[in-house]
Design a protein around this motif. Structure first.
Motif, PDB file in Angstrom:
ATOM      1  N   ARG A  28      76.993  41.551  47.403  1.00 17.09           N
ATOM      2  CA  ARG A  28      75.989  40.483  47.323  1.00 17.09           C
ATOM      3  C   ARG A  28      74.951  40.642  48.436  1.00 17.09           C
ATOM      4  O   ARG A  28      73.746  40.493  48.212  1.00 17.09           O
ATOM      5  N   ALA A  29      75.436  40.914  49.647  1.00 17.49           N
ATOM      6  CA  ALA A  29      74.514  41.084  50.774  1.00 17.49           C
ATOM      7  C   ALA A  29      73.581  42.269  50.535  1.00 17.49           C
ATOM      8  O   ALA A  29      72.366  42.180  50.776  1.00 17.49           O
ATOM      9  N   ALA A  30      74.129  43.374  50.070  1.00  9.99           N
ATOM     10  CA  ALA A  30      73.309  44.558  49.819  1.00  9.99           C
ATOM     11  C   ALA A  30      72.290  44.293  48.720  1.00  9.99           C
ATOM     12  O   ALA A  30      71.126  44.718  48.820  1.00  9.99           O
ATOM     13  N   ALA A  31      72.702  43.597  47.671  1.00 10.33           N
ATOM     14  CA  ALA A  31      71.783  43.299  46.567  1.00 10.33           C
ATOM     15  C   ALA A  31      70.622  42.429  47.022  1.00 10.33           C
ATOM     16  O   ALA A  31      69.505  42.530  46.495  1.00 10.33           O
ATOM     17  N   ASP A  32      70.859  41.573  48.018  1.00 10.08           N
ATOM     18  CA  ASP A  32      69.795  40.705  48.527  1.00 10.08           C
ATOM     19  C   ASP A  32      68.889  41.403  49.529  1.00 10.08           C
ATOM     20  O   ASP A  32      67.883  40.821  49.964  1.00 10.08           O
ATOM     21  N   LEU A  69      84.075  49.475  51.797  1.00 11.28           N
ATOM     22  CA  LEU A  69      83.138  48.504  51.229  1.00 11.28           C
ATOM     23  C   LEU A  69      81.770  48.606  51.900  1.00 11.28           C
ATOM     24  O   LEU A  69      80.730  48.492  51.234  1.00 11.28           O
ATOM     25  N   LEU A  70      81.754  48.805  53.204  1.00 11.23           N
ATOM     26  CA  LEU A  70      80.492  48.988  53.911  1.00 11.23           C
ATOM     27  C   LEU A  70      79.752  50.217  53.382  1.00 11.23           C
ATOM     28  O   LEU A  70      78.558  50.145  53.055  1.00 11.23           O
ATOM     29  N   ASP A  71      80.456  51.341  53.284  1.00  8.34           N
ATOM     30  CA  ASP A  71      79.824  52.581  52.849  1.00  8.34           C
ATOM     31  C   ASP A  71      79.347  52.490  51.400  1.00  8.34           C
ATOM     32  O   ASP A  71      78.253  52.980  51.061  1.00  8.34           O
ATOM     33  N   ALA A  72      80.152  51.870  50.554  1.00 10.94           N
ATOM     34  CA  ALA A  72      79.797  51.780  49.134  1.00 10.94           C
ATOM     35  C   ALA A  72      78.522  50.978  48.917  1.00 10.94           C
ATOM     36  O   ALA A  72      77.810  51.176  47.917  1.00 10.94           O
ATOM     37  N   ASN A  73      78.230  50.099  49.860  1.00 13.01           N
ATOM     38  CA  ASN A  73      77.068  49.226  49.714  1.00 13.01           C
ATOM     39  C   ASN A  73      75.943  49.535  50.709  1.00 13.01           C
ATOM     40  O   ASN A  73      74.982  48.774  50.809  1.00 13.01           O
ATOM     41  N   GLY A  74      76.071  50.645  51.425  1.00 10.90           N
ATOM     42  CA  GLY A  74      75.023  51.052  52.348  1.00 10.90           C
ATOM     43  C   GLY A  74      74.814  50.089  53.499  1.00 10.90           C
ATOM     44  O   GLY A  74      73.686  49.887  53.957  1.00 10.90           O
TER      45      GLY A  74
END
Length: 284
Positions: free
Chosen positions: A49-53, A76-81
């Motif tokens: 959600r954070a990455a998408a925003d 999870l951090l790596d998967a979402n940059g």
């Protein structure tokens, strides 16, 4: 208060977001707190959600919960940059010297977990009032605990951020506001033990935000934001955050600032827009 809130809204409107606004660039100076944001979904889903925003930096509270550990969090951090600025391992109440061995164990675990997750800072509390212990003894115990962990932190290159609270809605703690924590850390004199300067707590406890921050900048390791009252995003309360953020940068703080607040009405879209507008208005 309404006039002050209107003031920041007007200031933010000087540099409104537009279709051409680079959202990620505008949010780069901030770190979204995954415990106060997106709490309508399970914790593991908040990274996406954070990455998408548009966030690229995040922070959170303990990592070891709900089946999560440092390796899973790193995935999870790596998967979402995403980059983790800091997290808050659960600390023993080391105002009591009897808890110093437990403190050392916690720091060793935090060093290991941080090496996996890639963060360079952790938040450190552990300053609950100890029943029956004089304040002077608690201050001495807490200071001694910091001095015991300093060599471990310095060797690992991990910074512990001591976070003072406030006496309005965080009762039962030894450290509140910028004093005596600033004096304590100057006495400890470690480059790896600094202050978590949470402006929500500082406004409730101290006021005079800009002058106190500027005076204590030598002990500031990390900054968090949250408006008063309500602990919602800047622009919803009484603090002129445009002026505040300009002063933070002018004092020499250049690192990300944690958004440790609860988006008003759980409206995350509005909270993101408000953060972008604030970043633009303050020329971050």
């Amino acid at each position: 208060m309404a006039l002050l809130a209107a003031g920041i809204t007007a200031a933010a409107s000087v540099a409104p977001a537009s279709a051409k606004t680079d959202i990620k660039a505008a949010l780069r100076p901030f770190a979204c707190n995954l415990d106060t944001w997106y709490n309508d979904v399970p914790f593991n889903e908040r990274f996406a959600r954070a990455a998408a925003d548009g966030f690229i930096n995040v922070e959170f509270w303990p990592v070891r919960r709900e089946g999560l550990d440092a390796r899973k969090a790193r995935a999870l951090l790596d998967a979402n940059g995403l980059t983790l600025t800091q997290y808050a391992p659960t600390a023993p109440n080391f105002s009591d010297p009897g808890q110093h061995d437990a403190l050392l164990d916690m720091i060793r675990q935090a060093i290991s977990d941080s090496a996996i997750m890639g963060n360079k800072q952790i938040t450190l509390v552990g300053h609950h009032i100890v029943d029956g212990m004089p304040r002077e003894a608690m201050l001495a115990g807490y200071t001694a605990g910091l001095m015991r962990i300093a060599p471990l932190l310095e060797q690992a290159g991990l910074m512990a951020l001591v976070e003072p609270f406030n006496t309005v809605n965080h009762l039962g703690h030894l450290l509140n506001g910028s004093r005596p924590a600033t004096a304590m850390l100057r006495a400890v004199h470690s480059p790896m033990i600094k202050l978590q300067w949470d402006f929500y707590h500082m406004q409730l406890e101290d006021g005079d935000l800009i002058e106190k921050f500027t005076a204590g900048i030598d002990q500031v390791g990390y900054v968090q934001l949250g408006d008063v009252p309500g602990r919602h995003q800047p622009g919803t309360g009484e603090v002129n955050h445009v002026n505040l953020l300009k002063a933070i940068r002018a004092a020499g703080y250049k690192d990300p600032m944690g958004l440790e607040y609860y988006p008003l009405d759980n409206d995350h879209g509005r909270a993101v827009r408000d953060a972008v507008a604030l970043s633009l208005a303050a020329n971050l």
